[in-house]
Design an enzyme around this catalytic site. Structure first.
Site, PDB file in Angstrom:
ATOM      1  N   CYS A 209       0.819  -1.216   0.000  1.00  0.00           N
ATOM      2  CA  CYS A 209       0.000   0.000   0.000  1.00  0.00           C
ATOM      3  C   CYS A 209       0.853   1.266   0.000  1.00  0.00           C
ATOM      4  O   CYS A 209       0.549   2.237  -0.704  1.00  0.00           O
ATOM      5  CB  CYS A 209      -0.971  -0.013   1.175  1.00  0.00           C
ATOM      6  SG  CYS A 209      -0.190  -0.221   2.797  1.00  0.00           S
ATOM      7  N   SER A 239      -5.093   1.291  10.663  1.00  0.00           N
ATOM      8  CA  SER A 239      -5.803   0.301   9.852  1.00  0.00           C
ATOM      9  C   SER A 239      -4.878  -0.443   8.906  1.00  0.00           C
ATOM     10  O   SER A 239      -5.228  -1.504   8.395  1.00  0.00           O
ATOM     11  CB  SER A 239      -6.917   0.974   9.047  1.00  0.00           C
ATOM     12  OG  SER A 239      -6.387   2.007   8.232  1.00  0.00           O
ATOM     13  N   HIS A 324      -2.815   6.645   4.533  1.00  0.00           N
ATOM     14  CA  HIS A 324      -1.394   6.835   4.794  1.00  0.00           C
ATOM     15  C   HIS A 324      -0.913   8.145   4.174  1.00  0.00           C
ATOM     16  O   HIS A 324      -1.450   8.605   3.157  1.00  0.00           O
ATOM     17  CB  HIS A 324      -0.569   5.694   4.193  1.00  0.00           C
ATOM     18  CG  HIS A 324      -0.788   4.366   4.841  1.00  0.00           C
ATOM     19  ND1 HIS A 324      -1.444   4.188   6.027  1.00  0.00           N
ATOM     20  CD2 HIS A 324      -0.401   3.105   4.430  1.00  0.00           C
ATOM     21  CE1 HIS A 324      -1.476   2.905   6.340  1.00  0.00           C
ATOM     22  NE2 HIS A 324      -0.849   2.232   5.389  1.00  0.00           N
TER      23      HIS A 324
END
Length: 419
Positions: A209, A239, A324
């Protein structure tokens, strides 16, 4: 104009030959990615609540901002469609987002099948696909779908992905785990960057990610100015460690409000509320963590960077729930100008320039939550590298661009390739 490296689709035996070695490597890394034991006690009891809270937060952001499909990030979809798309690991945070992406993007399939162990037998209501009964996973059932999206552990993918691919419908797998990312015979794909000629492979890997979010801004810059060095610092939400991570953050904050003290960490290596933790995943022999090295390894593979280009990352867990952020410093071979880069990124797929310091407009995880585009701002000339350097800040929803959305866009390209 630079282009990403070419890909030759591997045979099934070539892929299967590396499975055993990868299994032992993955088993050395804990699922928690923090070097501590899995949660128990109070944190474990909050897992479900945290997942619901995360979905509620995303829903609230969607309702408030009416998020739209990316203005530029969409891959053109074919007029034809497939009979079935399967989601393996459908009950997790990424699996749930995959279903939402299929619905939102009007994915060209007659039906969706959901596979999950603990949720098997439950019914999920879908506005586009109707009531879907979650099924226990089996290879036979998965091969009744033309495309399977995997939101599972690396160990599961190593064992099952080669067995799912092929079959009577020539089933393709898009895997969100780290299992196949650095396998030489498996394409690691961000569709807007290197999807052409790769999305039709039997097995396609989704990037980490953090890698995916940063790459959306870095690749257009690399094409025009040629990257020489990349220094990245990340600010990664709870998360990113799953529902257990969110539960521990929420539980810690709730307990502090009630009792004036934060309970001892059970999932993360240290207290996350009112703190930041400069460790994500296991430490490596070179002093970097595996999460940090993933960014270095994966950017090199996706961009086709030479060994002369250095990528360094410091990954930090911060006490936010979702999305993020990354601070990125680059050195380029060609002279680079902030105004030119702003214009370049405004015309790049999957990117939204948010860069108005005079009105305090810049990327933030709260605004990026639930959005398909990666926000880029704070674009400025580097005082270290001068005319050959730039510094900027990005925020992106790691459950979307960093996981579910990227997988679904890969699958859209796969449908188009089948036409």
């Amino acid at each position: 104009m630079l282009s990403a490296p070419a890909f030759v689709a591997p045979t099934a035996p070539a892929r299967a030959a590396v499975v055993q070695g990868k299994v032992s490597m993955l088993q050395q890394s804990s699922a928690a990615t923090q070097g501590v034991q899995s949660p128990n006690g109070a944190a474990a009891t909050l897992v479900t609540g945290a997942a619901v809270a995360s979905m509620a937060l995303a829903s609230q952001r969607r309702n408030d901002k009416k998020p739209r499909a990316s203005r530029k990030a969409q891959v053109a979809m074919a007029a034809s469609k497939v009979g079935c798309v399967g989601i393996v690991g459908s009950s997790g945070a990424v699996g749930q987002e995959m279903l939402l992406c299929l619905e939102k993007r009007n994915f060209p399939t007659d039906r969706v099948r959901l596979f999950a162990k603990r949720a098997a037998g439950t019914t999920i209501k879908s506005e586009k696909f109707g009531d879907i009964v979650v099924e226990p996973f089996s290879i036979e059932a998965a091969q009744e779908c033309e495309i399977c999206l995997l939101a599972v552990s690396g160990d599961f993918s190593l064992e099952m992905s080669p067995k799912i691919t092929g079959g009577p419908l020539y089933t393709q797998v898009v895997d969100n785990s780290s299992a196949w990312r650095m396998d030489d015979n498996t394409p690691l794909v961000i569709p807007e960057i290197n999807g052409e000629g790769r999305v039709s492979a039997p097995l396609v890997a989704n990037p980490n990610c953090t890698t995916a979010i940063g790459a959306m801004a870095l690749y257009p810059i690399h094409q025009k100015y040629k990257l020489k060095n990349v220094i990245m610092s990340t600010y990664q939400a709870a998360s990113g460690a799953g529902a257990e991570g969110m539960a521990e953050l929420e539980n810690g904050l709730a307990t502090w409000v009630k009792d004036g003290a934060v309970p001892k960490a059970e999932f993360f290596a240290h207290q996350l509320p009112f703190n930041v933790i400069p460790q994500i995943d296991k430490f490596q022999e070179n002093g970097y963590t595996k999460e940090e090295m993933k960014v270095s390894w994966e950017l090199k593979k996706i961009f086709g960077l030479s060994d002369d280009v250095k990528v360094s990352c410091t990954a930090v867990r911060v006490p936010t729930l979702r999305a993020h952020s990354e601070s990125i410093v680059i050195e380029t071979e060609e002279p680079i100008n902030p105004d030119d880069v702003r214009e370049l990124l405004r015309n790049s797929p999957g990117v939204k320039v948010v860069d108005e310091p005079s009105s305090l407009q810049y990327p933030m995880p709260l605004n990026a939550t639930g959005q398909e585009d990666v926000e880029v701002g704070r674009i400025r000339q580097s005082i270290i590298f001068g005319d050959h350097g730039l510094e900027f800040f990005v925020s992106g929803d790691q459950l979307l661009r960093g996981a579910a959305l990227n997988a679904v866009i890969i699958a859209e390209g796969a449908v188009k390739a089948r036409a």
